[in-house]
Write an enzyme that holds these catalytic residues in place. Structure first.
Site, PDB file in Angstrom:
ATOM      1  N   LEU A   1       0.750  -1.245   0.067  1.00  0.00           N
ATOM      2  CA  LEU A   1       0.098   0.006   0.267  1.00  0.00           C
ATOM      3  C   LEU A   1       0.716   1.183  -0.077  1.00  0.00           C
ATOM      4  CD1 LEU A   1      -2.614  -0.922   2.910  1.00  0.00           C
ATOM      5  CD2 LEU A   1      -2.986  -0.620   0.360  1.00  0.00           C
ATOM      6  N   ASP A   2       0.494   2.354  -0.519  1.00  0.00           N
ATOM      7  CA  ASP A   2       1.271   3.431  -0.573  1.00  0.00           C
ATOM      8  C   ASP A   2       1.341   4.076   0.829  1.00  0.00           C
ATOM      9  OD1 ASP A   2       1.493   3.632  -3.360  1.00  0.00           O
ATOM     10  OD2 ASP A   2      -0.177   5.018  -3.635  1.00  0.00           O
TER      11      ASP A   2
END
Length: 302
Positions: free
Chosen positions: A127-128
């Site tokens: 995930l960013d």
């Protein structure tokens, strides 16, 4: 060294790079090529797949001195699911999933420090840093490969909550726009909708309006392809950037939302739902992560 179930199925080069942390990659490949590494007393290539019970002879090599960087502080994260094969956490916004490019540590390093008894712990997906929500980690190599196969085949039901600026056109339900990765002047990785001159990879995002507010829309977003920054760039390309997005957002609006009465200083993108088949039992697992408090507060204020 005898190969156990956490290393079975791994390529020889990847196994050695993990075991010989601190040894330069070039040196690892040199000792494989020279035949100094033996698998069951015979020479083996870098792409040899190791099997359970294989004996690997690793020659003595000098490991680089550990860096002066302090180790990652141990940290546990809110648990959504855990058994002998995997664990799912609710990752907060602002925490990278792993160390690298300007970040000395992330979720994976902190969890490994918090669980020194864990023989194996690897990220299944990413995930960013700015995105919150469900993050899956494998506790066995067999679970890692099975889950990654599902992610590649898009057999995972993955839904994000995104708050965007403006009124989203309810007819726009599918964004099918190729994306192109490039480095900006500062050497940062960026993504844009591919133009005629770009090499782009086909990228598909499904969008559904969840709620409408004055000047904002809350969306349920599902991705059919998993490109870097896909949701962020697709929504921005459609003219409705994600609130608080520091790379692709409306910077003036971000400032207003962060400094005004709303005091919202993060990106409003949250991985809220994930469905997958359990790597051992095959049972369908459905996970949900509620909207973080600061996101709920913002919606209430709107």
């Amino acid at each position: 060294m005898v190969i156990d179930e956490n290393s079975a199925g791994q390529r020889l080069d990847n196994f050695l790079l993990r075991v010989l942390k601190g040894v330069p990659k070039t040196h690892v490949y040199r000792v494989i090529r020279s035949g100094e590494v033996r698998v069951n007393k015979g020479r083996a290539g870098a792409d040899t797949r190791l099997a359970l019970g294989d004996e690997v002879r690793v020659p003595p090599v000098r490991v680089a001195e550990p860096s002066a960087a302090p180790p990652a502080p141990p940290r546990e994260f809110p648990l959504l699911f855990e058994d002998d094969h995997l664990l799912a956490i609710d990752k907060p916004a602002g925490v990278a999933v792993h160390g690298g490019s300007g970040v000395s540590f992330g979720v994976i390093e902190q969890l490994r420090r918090a669980r020194p008894q864990a023989k194996f712990l690897e990220l299944v997906h990413r995930l960013d840093k700015e995105t919150s929500g469900i993050l899956l980690l494998a506790k066995k190599r067999s679970a890692l490969t099975a889950l990654q196969d599902q992610f590649r085949a898009r057999d995972t039901g993955k839904t994000y909550a995104a708050l965007v600026s403006g009124t989203w056109p309810s007819k726009l339900k599918v964004i099918d726009v190729a994306l192109h990765k490039f480095l900006d002047a500062a050497g940062e990785r960026r993504v844009r909708a591919a133009g005629a001159e770009d090499e782009g990879r086909r990228s598909i995002t499904l969008v559904k309006v969840a709620a409408a507010y004055e000047g904002f829309t809350l969306l349920d977003v599902t991705i059919k392809t998993g490109r870097t920054h896909q949701i962020r760039v697709h929504l921005q390309h459609a003219g409705h950037p994600i609130v608080g997005d520091p790379k692709y957002g409306d910077f003036e609006l971000n400032r207003e939302v962060a400094r005004g009465s709303l005091r919202f200083a993060r990106m409003f993108l949250h991985a809220r739902r994930l469905a997958f088949d359990h790597p051992a039992s095959g049972e369908r697992i459905e996970l949900a992560a509620p909207l973080p408090t600061e996101c709920q507060r913002l919606l209430e204020a709107l």
